[in-house]
Design a protein around this motif. Structure first.
Motif, PDB file in Angstrom:
ATOM      1  N   SER A 131      25.327   7.473  37.228  1.00 29.05           N
ATOM      2  CA  SER A 131      24.636   8.626  36.652  1.00 29.05           C
ATOM      3  C   SER A 131      24.549   8.520  35.135  1.00 29.05           C
ATOM      4  O   SER A 131      23.492   8.757  34.536  1.00 29.05           O
ATOM      5  CB  SER A 131      25.351   9.923  37.018  1.00 29.05           C
ATOM      6  OG  SER A 131      25.443  10.069  38.391  1.00 29.05           O
ATOM      7  N   GLY A 162      18.329  13.589  42.243  1.00 31.46           N
ATOM      8  CA  GLY A 162      17.636  12.369  41.857  1.00 31.46           C
ATOM      9  C   GLY A 162      17.170  12.296  40.421  1.00 31.46           C
ATOM     10  O   GLY A 162      17.482  13.132  39.570  1.00 31.46           O
ATOM     11  N   THR A 163      16.371  11.256  40.177  1.00 34.38           N
ATOM     12  CA  THR A 163      15.901  10.942  38.836  1.00 34.38           C
ATOM     13  C   THR A 163      15.040  12.056  38.254  1.00 34.38           C
ATOM     14  O   THR A 163      15.116  12.346  37.057  1.00 34.38           O
ATOM     15  CB  THR A 163      15.116   9.622  38.851  1.00 34.38           C
ATOM     16  OG1 THR A 163      15.946   8.590  39.388  1.00 34.38           O
ATOM     17  CG2 THR A 163      14.681   9.232  37.444  1.00 34.38           C
ATOM     18  N   MET A 164      14.221  12.691  39.091  1.00 38.82           N
ATOM     19  CA  MET A 164      13.347  13.742  38.575  1.00 38.82           C
ATOM     20  C   MET A 164      14.152  14.962  38.111  1.00 38.82           C
ATOM     21  O   MET A 164      13.779  15.627  37.153  1.00 38.82           O
ATOM     22  CB  MET A 164      12.324  14.140  39.626  1.00 38.82           C
ATOM     23  CG  MET A 164      11.266  13.090  39.901  1.00 38.82           C
ATOM     24  SD  MET A 164      10.351  12.614  38.399  1.00 38.82           S
ATOM     25  CE  MET A 164       9.488  14.144  38.027  1.00 38.82           C
ATOM     26  N   VAL A 205      22.135   5.644  34.045  1.00 33.01           N
ATOM     27  CA  VAL A 205      20.734   6.050  34.150  1.00 33.01           C
ATOM     28  C   VAL A 205      20.380   7.012  33.027  1.00 33.01           C
ATOM     29  O   VAL A 205      19.300   6.937  32.420  1.00 33.01           O
ATOM     30  CB  VAL A 205      20.451   6.694  35.527  1.00 33.01           C
ATOM     31  CG1 VAL A 205      19.045   7.298  35.563  1.00 33.01           C
ATOM     32  CG2 VAL A 205      20.608   5.666  36.634  1.00 33.01           C
ATOM     33  N   THR A 206      21.293   7.920  32.724  1.00 31.70           N
ATOM     34  CA  THR A 206      21.054   8.874  31.646  1.00 31.70           C
ATOM     35  C   THR A 206      20.804   8.156  30.323  1.00 31.70           C
ATOM     36  O   THR A 206      19.848   8.460  29.611  1.00 31.70           O
ATOM     37  CB  THR A 206      22.255   9.827  31.497  1.00 31.70           C
ATOM     38  OG1 THR A 206      22.461  10.507  32.729  1.00 31.70           O
ATOM     39  CG2 THR A 206      22.003  10.852  30.405  1.00 31.70           C
ATOM     40  N   LEU A 219      17.129  14.740  36.797  1.00 33.07           N
ATOM     41  CA  LEU A 219      17.670  14.285  35.517  1.00 33.07           C
ATOM     42  C   LEU A 219      16.609  14.345  34.429  1.00 33.07           C
ATOM     43  O   LEU A 219      16.864  14.824  33.305  1.00 33.07           O
ATOM     44  CB  LEU A 219      18.193  12.853  35.665  1.00 33.07           C
ATOM     45  CG  LEU A 219      18.706  12.165  34.410  1.00 33.07           C
ATOM     46  CD1 LEU A 219      19.913  12.890  33.859  1.00 33.07           C
ATOM     47  CD2 LEU A 219      19.050  10.711  34.719  1.00 33.07           C
ATOM     48  N   LEU A 220      15.401  13.903  34.744  1.00 32.92           N
ATOM     49  CA  LEU A 220      14.310  13.945  33.781  1.00 32.92           C
ATOM     50  C   LEU A 220      13.984  15.381  33.391  1.00 32.92           C
ATOM     51  O   LEU A 220      13.723  15.681  32.215  1.00 32.92           O
ATOM     52  CB  LEU A 220      13.075  13.265  34.376  1.00 32.92           C
ATOM     53  CG  LEU A 220      11.850  13.157  33.461  1.00 32.92           C
ATOM     54  CD1 LEU A 220      12.160  12.248  32.277  1.00 32.92           C
ATOM     55  CD2 LEU A 220      10.645  12.647  34.237  1.00 32.92           C
ATOM     56  N   VAL A 222      17.394   6.350  30.319  1.00 28.01           N
ATOM     57  CA  VAL A 222      16.274   7.280  30.185  1.00 28.01           C
ATOM     58  C   VAL A 222      16.187   7.818  28.764  1.00 28.01           C
ATOM     59  O   VAL A 222      15.102   7.932  28.190  1.00 28.01           O
ATOM     60  CB  VAL A 222      16.394   8.434  31.203  1.00 28.01           C
ATOM     61  CG1 VAL A 222      15.323   9.488  30.940  1.00 28.01           C
ATOM     62  CG2 VAL A 222      16.266   7.901  32.625  1.00 28.01           C
TER      63      VAL A 222
END
Length: 425
Positions: free
Chosen positions: A4, A213-215, A7-8, A217-218, A11
């Motif tokens: 996590s 998920g990624t969205m 990925v943070t 987080l985004l 991004v």
């Protein structure tokens, strides 16, 4: 480094060129610049642990009775493995059976209420209280319940969670709360916190559009305006109607009351508190202004100083508690042992922050900080003032702090002249 967090960081790096200012702000709020190794604890002059308060996400002061009300998961392992509010949806079979809990701020004792007519599961999150003006000993308790969706299968398009609001009623002095109704509506999707307007009406935040998920987080990193605030009403036949009243606060999270019916709305990962006013029939909200804090902003609380002016000072103000290092929260939250360190911060804004003309110039003051050794991950905080007449004339109060994955609630006695002196007016 966990997946996590990795990925943070990736991004953040990719977006920095395009969104430098908002990403820079998010980096500060989420605690990337607060390494655990150099964390400094900021406590009061005395700490008290409140026993039997496991994983209590929200906390409210019922002024007529003087009691504190909370909703607690009661089981750290279950809370870690199924809690949609933190994006933890891997084990719906492990949904917990939480409870409503009273805390006496004078004795520091907790009492679990027996839930009459309710069997569960009860996956607790935000709560709100309402007492009719003509009967202050009756307390209506609205509580988020993140139930697993019985219709979900691995091959279905159904959501894993079927979150709803439970309504209970409690008589001050009793040890039970009677379940009145389970409230569901298609617009109640990712509920986080509630603001009760009456026994038949409330506001509720949907804190994310994307659940995992990624969205998701985004959505947090770019401060997308994909979340919303919903007005819900119940008629005499228990029919539920709902409408979106605000969709301009990214990641809107906690709700609270300020002075003069002021509505408080926090933007969690943006570290903001937005001030608003209810319009006609409570079905519209008009935003007056937003103030920036320096940390994750979860459940807001307004402290109205009962002894304002006694020494020429008024310590009334707004509390903004939150996870100290939100960047590691998605991973650390899911630790079933409850050992992963979750840091805490509580910021204070003086009452003038609520004034549209002066609020934007107000700076937050750090009144509490912990590296996870005394409190694991703050999500709510309440100040209960101590009567100076019983305290040698000293202006002090108990700061009650608790968290969604904390093994216990903590009360720390703070000296107002020290902790809040910069802001007192």
């Amino acid at each position: 480094m966990g997946v996590s967090l990795y990925v943070t960081l990736v991004v953040v790096g990719v977006l920095s060129a395009l969104l430098y200012t908002p990403v820079k702000r998010t980096v500060v709020v989420l605690g990337f610049l607060r390494p655990l190794e150099t964390w400094q604890n900021v406590h009061g002059v005395e700490n008290r642990v409140i026993e039997d308060t496991i994983a209590c996400e929200d906390l409210h002061h019922h002024e007529p009775s003087g009691m504190l009300y909370s909703a607690c998961a009661g089981d750290l392992e279950k809370a870690a493995t199924w809690f949609p509010g933190a994006g933890s949806l891997d084990h719906p079979e492990n949904a917990g059976y939480g409870s409503l809990v009273l805390i006496n701020p004078k004795t520091f004792k907790s009492q679990k209420l027996s839930l009459d007519g309710f069997e569960g599961p009860f996956v607790t999150h935000g709560i709100s209280l309402y007492s009719p003006p003509e009967d202050l000993n009756t307390v209506y308790i609205f509580a988020v319940n993140h139930l697993p969706n019985p219709l979900w299968t691995a091959s279905s398009t159904e959501q894993k969670a079927a979150s709803r609001i439970e309504l209970f009623v409690h008589k001050v002095g009793s040890n039970t709360a009677k379940h009145l109704q389970s409230i569901s509506h298609p617009l109640i999707q990712t509920p986080n916190d509630i603001l009760a307007l009456s026994e038949k009406e409330f506001l509720v935040t949907n804190d994310h559009h994307y659940r995992t998920g990624t969205m998701r987080l985004l959505e947090e990193l770019i401060q997308a305006k994909w979340a919303n605030l919903v007005h819900v009403s119940i008629d005499d036949a228990n029919n539920v109607t709902a409408s979106i009243v605000l969709d301009s606060v990214p990641n809107n999270n906690g709700l609270g009351w300020g002075p003069n019916a002021q509505v408080l709305i926090t933007g969690a990962t943006g570290g903001t508190i937005t001030f608003a006013k209810l319009g006609e029939n409570n079905k519209t909200l008009s935003v007056t202004h937003t103030v920036q804090s320096d940390g994750v902003a979860d459940n807001p609380f307004y402290f109205s100083d009962p002894w304002a002016g006694l020494d020429g000072k008024d310590y009334s103000g707004y509390l903004l508690p939150g996870i100290g290092r939100g960047a590691g929260f998605p991973e650390d939250y899911k630790d079933p042992t409850g050992k992963a360190p979750l840091t805490s911060v509580v910021f204070y804004l003086p009452a003038r922050a609520g004034d549209p003309k002066r609020g934007l110039m107000t700076k937050p003051i750090l009144v509490f900080s912990d590296n996870g050794s005394s409190l694991r991950g703050a999500t709510t905080a309440v100040i209960i003032g101590i009567d100076p007449a019983t305290n040698g004339g000293k202006r002090e109060g108990w700061l009650f702090v608790t968290g969604v994955i904390a093994p216990n609630m903590l009360a720390t006695r703070i000296d107002f002249a020290t902790a809040l002196a910069q802001a007192a007016g």
